[in-house]
Design a protein around this motif. Sequence first.
Motif, PDB file in Angstrom:
ATOM      1  N   UNK A 148     -40.208  22.927 -10.878  1.00  0.00           N
ATOM      2  CA  UNK A 148     -41.502  22.648 -11.498  1.00  0.00           C
ATOM      3  C   UNK A 148     -42.245  21.521 -10.794  1.00  0.00           C
ATOM      4  N   UNK A 149     -41.489  20.613 -10.177  1.00  0.00           N
ATOM      5  CA  UNK A 149     -42.106  19.512  -9.438  1.00  0.00           C
ATOM      6  C   UNK A 149     -42.498  19.912  -8.023  1.00  0.00           C
ATOM      7  N   UNK A 150     -42.225  21.184  -7.662  1.00  0.00           N
ATOM      8  CA  UNK A 150     -42.584  21.667  -6.340  1.00  0.00           C
ATOM      9  C   UNK A 150     -41.706  21.151  -5.231  1.00  0.00           C
ATOM     10  N   UNK A 151     -40.512  20.689  -5.576  1.00  0.00           N
ATOM     11  CA  UNK A 151     -39.597  20.143  -4.576  1.00  0.00           C
ATOM     12  C   UNK A 151     -38.561  21.189  -4.167  1.00  0.00           C
ATOM     13  N   UNK A 152     -37.985  21.011  -2.999  1.00  0.00           N
ATOM     14  CA  UNK A 152     -36.956  21.913  -2.524  1.00  0.00           C
ATOM     15  C   UNK A 152     -35.625  21.657  -3.205  1.00  0.00           C
ATOM     16  N   UNK A 178     -39.877  37.014  -9.397  1.00  0.00           N
ATOM     17  CA  UNK A 178     -38.982  36.541 -10.450  1.00  0.00           C
ATOM     18  C   UNK A 178     -39.447  35.134 -10.810  1.00  0.00           C
ATOM     19  N   UNK A 179     -39.575  34.873 -12.106  1.00  0.00           N
ATOM     20  CA  UNK A 179     -40.030  33.565 -12.562  1.00  0.00           C
ATOM     21  C   UNK A 179     -39.171  33.114 -13.729  1.00  0.00           C
ATOM     22  N   UNK A 180     -39.325  31.855 -14.101  1.00  0.00           N
ATOM     23  CA  UNK A 180     -38.629  31.311 -15.262  1.00  0.00           C
ATOM     24  C   UNK A 180     -39.597  31.238 -16.433  1.00  0.00           C
ATOM     25  N   UNK A 181     -39.166  31.781 -17.563  1.00  0.00           N
ATOM     26  CA  UNK A 181     -39.991  31.771 -18.758  1.00  0.00           C
ATOM     27  C   UNK A 181     -39.303  30.918 -19.815  1.00  0.00           C
ATOM     28  N   UNK A 182     -40.026  29.925 -20.315  1.00  0.00           N
ATOM     29  CA  UNK A 182     -39.474  29.055 -21.352  1.00  0.00           C
ATOM     30  C   UNK A 182     -39.674  29.704 -22.712  1.00  0.00           C
ATOM     31  N   UNK A 184     -38.598  28.297 -25.640  1.00  0.00           N
ATOM     32  CA  UNK A 184     -38.576  27.307 -26.703  1.00  0.00           C
ATOM     33  C   UNK A 184     -37.158  26.897 -27.038  1.00  0.00           C
ATOM     34  N   UNK A 185     -37.021  25.764 -27.708  1.00  0.00           N
ATOM     35  CA  UNK A 185     -35.718  25.231 -28.133  1.00  0.00           C
ATOM     36  C   UNK A 185     -34.745  25.095 -26.961  1.00  0.00           C
ATOM     37  N   UNK A 186     -35.268  24.711 -25.807  1.00  0.00           N
ATOM     38  CA  UNK A 186     -34.414  24.485 -24.649  1.00  0.00           C
ATOM     39  C   UNK A 186     -33.879  25.742 -23.992  1.00  0.00           C
ATOM     40  N   UNK A 187     -34.450  26.892 -24.296  1.00  0.00           N
ATOM     41  CA  UNK A 187     -33.943  28.152 -23.771  1.00  0.00           C
ATOM     42  C   UNK A 187     -34.899  28.720 -22.735  1.00  0.00           C
ATOM     43  N   UNK A 188     -34.351  29.113 -21.598  1.00  0.00           N
ATOM     44  CA  UNK A 188     -35.109  29.770 -20.536  1.00  0.00           C
ATOM     45  C   UNK A 188     -34.595  31.187 -20.347  1.00  0.00           C
ATOM     46  N   UNK A 189     -35.427  32.012 -19.745  1.00  0.00           N
ATOM     47  CA  UNK A 189     -34.981  33.329 -19.314  1.00  0.00           C
ATOM     48  C   UNK A 189     -35.667  33.654 -17.998  1.00  0.00           C
ATOM     49  N   UNK A 190     -35.052  34.524 -17.213  1.00  0.00           N
ATOM     50  CA  UNK A 190     -35.696  34.998 -15.999  1.00  0.00           C
ATOM     51  C   UNK A 190     -36.664  36.114 -16.380  1.00  0.00           C
ATOM     52  N   UNK A 191     -37.824  36.099 -15.744  1.00  0.00           N
ATOM     53  CA  UNK A 191     -38.885  37.045 -16.083  1.00  0.00           C
ATOM     54  C   UNK A 191     -39.443  37.638 -14.791  1.00  0.00           C
ATOM     55  N   UNK A 192     -40.406  38.529 -14.909  1.00  0.00           N
ATOM     56  CA  UNK A 192     -40.996  39.160 -13.733  1.00  0.00           C
ATOM     57  C   UNK A 192     -42.474  39.438 -13.994  1.00  0.00           C
ATOM     58  N   UNK A 193     -43.170  39.948 -12.997  1.00  0.00           N
ATOM     59  CA  UNK A 193     -44.618  40.118 -13.059  1.00  0.00           C
ATOM     60  C   UNK A 193     -44.972  41.413 -13.789  1.00  0.00           C
ATOM     61  N   UNK A 194     -45.379  41.295 -15.038  1.00  0.00           N
ATOM     62  CA  UNK A 194     -45.692  42.480 -15.839  1.00  0.00           C
ATOM     63  C   UNK A 194     -46.985  43.153 -15.371  1.00  0.00           C
ATOM     64  N   UNK A 195     -47.925  42.374 -14.883  1.00  0.00           N
ATOM     65  CA  UNK A 195     -49.179  42.971 -14.413  1.00  0.00           C
ATOM     66  C   UNK A 195     -48.937  43.853 -13.189  1.00  0.00           C
ATOM     67  N   UNK A 225     -43.927  33.658 -29.714  1.00  0.00           N
ATOM     68  CA  UNK A 225     -43.225  32.801 -30.669  1.00  0.00           C
ATOM     69  C   UNK A 225     -42.522  31.653 -29.962  1.00  0.00           C
ATOM     70  N   UNK A 226     -42.523  30.491 -30.596  1.00  0.00           N
ATOM     71  CA  UNK A 226     -41.774  29.338 -30.108  1.00  0.00           C
ATOM     72  C   UNK A 226     -41.232  28.597 -31.332  1.00  0.00           C
ATOM     73  N   UNK A 227     -39.944  28.829 -31.630  1.00  0.00           N
ATOM     74  CA  UNK A 227     -39.308  28.184 -32.790  1.00  0.00           C
ATOM     75  C   UNK A 227     -40.095  28.449 -34.071  1.00  0.00           C
TER      76      UNK A 227
END
Length: 385
Positions: A148-152, A178-182, A184-195, A225-227
């Motif tokens: 998220x900070x754009x660092x390697x 492939x992207x990271x989708x937050x 909520x409640x500290x949980x992430x999932x891998x996601x993709x480009x729906x468009x 939804x988020x929590x």
Amino acid sequence: MQKTTLALMMGASLLFAMSACQPPADLPETSKTKSTSTQTVEQPNAEPLIEAKTPKALATALIKLSEKKLTDKLVCTKLSEAMTAIDNKSKIEDIHAIQRQLNACLPMTDNVEILQWLKEYQALYGRFLGSNDDMDDADFYEVVATIEQGQGLSVKQLKTLSPRGRYLIELVANNADVSLLYLGEGIFTFHHNLKAMAALFIPYLPNEQAKFIQRMAKDNQDIFWNDAAVAVSFSEVIARANFWEDYIRRYPKSYFIQDAKDLFSLYRYVLFYGSDNTRWTDDAVHEFLDPKYTQAMTQLSKRSNSTLAQDAQSFLDFIALSDRERKKKYPVPSKDDKGNKRDDWAMPRYRLMAALPLPSPWEDNNNRDCLSSVICVSYNVESSL
């Protein structure tokens, strides 16, 4: 002379058949979104037919073109099998191969098979991206923060992940669909480009189906939804409710009509009742928490030929009632259905439900998930559209 004429007639016939396989010239307006995708449809090359100068050259070109079409047809018969084979051990290149096959096959098939491929293509991403088992520890959060900070990412950081997690994180870092989708409640999932997924299929779907998956791709790229709180704005809830009301009116026989009705029911309910952790008004339901909400609800009440407009007016009328008027018009039993005394907070909501009775989207035993991808699926079931 007769052979030459026959060969030219065969060539013209084949060219006509080829053109019949292409999308119609007046594709629905939603097909314009295909320009956002990097995937392109590779059409059969008729140049050798045009350049053929002799009957022999024309016959040779026809044979080669026929062989290619037969090969493409064979590939298309194996497409479902190829998509089903994608799992959490596959590579992104395997999905790219599926995309190339879809580009070749979609123009040559019917709507039933296209919808089946769409379902299978959506499901393969779920298997490819896998579970979230190793995405809730400090090492993973450090990796996410670095991205998220754009660092390697360092080798040390990557080694803290599982082999599969490392591979997917590297895809995220390289912007490889492939992207990271937050969640909520500290949980992430891998996601993709729906468009991009929707754009691949839209040109080959009737307008009502294209409109459906295009809107789903737009709305579900992020969470709703988020929590137990609504993760989008009040105006966005109104926009979604408006869209699905209009969709139901315009396409009453849509293939996706029941899912559209379920989505309308959800957004309609949330618009007027909020959720456990989201309120649009004060606890007494006497005023909106933001003046912009009042303006938006008033504007909604002026829509013509709209159920939502009637709801909005009923809601505004209820807010305007004094406590005395409410008690007289909407009496509340002192105890609830379980025999418990109603608290003061529950009274206004009980009266609002009496003034504006809306079916709860959670009380119809609906096990469909319409908030995650471009089509709705039954929870934990991939086999149902």
